[in-house]
Design an enzyme around this catalytic site. Structure first.
Site, PDB file in Angstrom:
ATOM      1  N   PRO A 238      40.458  36.092 -25.515  1.00  0.00           N
ATOM      2  CA  PRO A 238      39.118  35.704 -25.152  1.00  0.00           C
ATOM      3  C   PRO A 238      38.462  34.831 -26.214  1.00  0.00           C
ATOM      4  O   PRO A 238      38.502  35.141 -27.405  1.00  0.00           O
ATOM      5  CB  PRO A 238      38.380  37.038 -25.045  1.00  0.00           C
ATOM      6  CG  PRO A 238      39.236  38.035 -25.744  1.00  0.00           C
ATOM      7  CD  PRO A 238      40.491  37.388 -26.172  1.00  0.00           C
ATOM      8  N   GLU A 239      37.854  33.768 -25.769  1.00  0.00           N
ATOM      9  CA  GLU A 239      37.047  32.922 -26.626  1.00  0.00           C
ATOM     10  C   GLU A 239      35.589  33.105 -26.193  1.00  0.00           C
ATOM     11  O   GLU A 239      35.299  33.982 -25.380  1.00  0.00           O
ATOM     12  CB  GLU A 239      37.504  31.460 -26.503  1.00  0.00           C
ATOM     13  CG  GLU A 239      38.989  31.280 -26.815  1.00  0.00           C
ATOM     14  CD  GLU A 239      39.466  29.845 -26.734  1.00  0.00           C
ATOM     15  OE1 GLU A 239      38.661  28.940 -26.960  1.00  0.00           O
ATOM     16  OE2 GLU A 239      40.653  29.637 -26.433  1.00  0.00           O
TER      17      GLU A 239
END
Length: 276
Positions: free
Chosen positions: A2-3
Site C-alpha cells: 500500500p502507498e
DNA sequence: CTATAAACCTGCTGGC
DNA sequence: TGCCAGCAGGTTTATA
C-alpha cells in the site's frame, strides 16, 4: 503493497466505520508484527478504550484513542485490514485481531493480515511519535505541497529523481507504483538527476504527483496483489496505470514499448519516448 | 552524505 | 506435473 492512496482508502473507511467503536481486546497471533516486544503489553492496556478518529501520515495509519494513545499501523508490503462480524472466520495470515464493539452494539473484529510479516503495529503515548513523524516529508495531497515545497524537498541533492520520490523524508507516501506513474505523467525520465530539473519540470512533476495520487484514490487504490479495502473489495486503479507492470507492452500514448530498468534497487518502468 | 546490498518473510509466476 | 529462480507495492541496517 500500500502507498498513500491505498492507505487513505483504509483511513477513510476506518474513520467512517470504526471510529466510535470500543476496542474490547486485542489478540496478537504473530508478535513479529509488533514495533517492539513491549507492544504486547501496550496492546493489552487499550482494552475497553474508544477509538476517536483515524489519521494518515504518509503510509502510516494513526488510530487515535480516547485515552490519547495512538495505535499506529504500517502495512509495509503485504499487510491488510479487514472488518468482519465476529462470527465470520478469520482470513488466512491473520496476525492480529482487534475485537470491536460498535456504538449500535454490533460485535465486530478488525483483522490485520500479512503473509510476509513485514508490517508493524504499535501503541504510543502522546509525544512518543513526534520525533518519528517529524522525519517524514510533506503530504503530497495537501495544499502546502507547492512547487516551492517540491523544490525544497529536492534540495541540493543530486540523485536520480525517482530516488527522491521514494524517499519518505523528502515526500511522504509515494512508493514504487506512483513514483513511476508520476514521472510518466510528467514526461521525466526516472534516472534524470534531480539537479537537472528546471523550475517548469518541477512544477509539472508536482502536478503529476497530485494527479496520479488523486486519480488512484478516486479508484480506491491499485490492487494487483493483496490490497483490499476494509470489506474485501479490490481497488480499480490497475486499469488506469500507464507504465507500472506494463513493461513489454505498448505505451498508451505513443505506442513505443515500455521499458524496465533498475533504479534505487527497485524495478522501474518508463516509456523511452515520452520520458526524457 | 550517497550509494549499494542485504535482511526481514512468504507467495506467486514463469521457464525448463 | 514438479522444481527452481526470480520477483513483489516497504523500510531498516550494515557496509563501502
Amino acid at each position: 503493497m500500500p502507498e498513500l492512496p491505498e492507505v487513505e482508502v483504509t483511513r477513510q473507511q476506518l474513520q467512517q466505520y470504526v471510529a466510535g467503536s470500543v476496542i474490547e481486546h486485542v489478540e496478537v497471533a504473530e508478535p513479529k508484527i509488533l514495533d517492539s516486544p513491549e507492544m504486547l503489553q501496550r496492546l493489552s492496556e487499550i482494552s475497553n478504550i474508544h477509538i476517536t478518529s483515524c489519521e494518515r501520515r504518509g503510509k502510516l495509519l494513526l488510530i487515535h484513542l480516547e485515552n490519547t494513545d495512538i495505535l499506529a499501523i504500517h502495512r509495509r508490503m503485504a499487510g491488510n485490514l479487514t472488518l468482519l462480524a465476529r462470527n465470520v472466520p478469520n482470513e488466512l495470515y491473520t496476525r492480529a485481531v482487534f475485537y470491536l464493539l460498535a456504538p449500535n452494539g454490533a460485535e465486530q473484529k478488525l483483522l490485520y493480515s500479512d503473509p510476509r510479516k513485514f508490517g508493524r503495529i504499535g501503541v504510543y503515548h502522546p509525544g512518543e511519535l513526534t520525533q518519528k513523524l517529524a522525519l517524514l516529508g510533506p503530504e503530497p495531497l495537501q495544499d502546502d505541497f507547492t512547487d516551492a515545497a517540491l523544490k525544497h524537498a529536492i534540495g541540493t541533492a543530486n540523485r536520480p529523481i525517482k530516488t527522491i520520490l521514494l524517499d519518505q523524508s523528502k515526500i511522504a507516501g509515494i512508493g514504487n507504483i506512483y513514483a513511476d506513474e508520476s514521472l510518466f505523467i510528467a514526461g521525466i525520465h526516472p534516472e534524470r538527476y534531480s539537479h537537472s530539473l528546471t523550475d517548469i519540470e518541477i512544477h509539472t512533476l508536482r502536478m503529476a504527483i497530485a494527479t496520479t495520487l488523486t486519480s488512484a484514490l478516486k479508484h480506491a487504490g491499485t490492487t494487483f496483489g493483496r490490497h483490499k479495502d476494509l470489506f474485501g473489495s479490490a481497488g480499480r486503479n490497475l486499469d488506469y496505470l500507464q507504465v507500472y507492470q506494463r513493461d513489454g507492452l505498448p505505451c498508451k500514448i505513443c505506442g513505443n514499448v515500455i521499458q524496465r530498468i533498475r533504479v534505487a534497487q527497485r524495478s522501474t518502468r518508463f516509456c523511452p519516448e515520452c520520458q526524457k
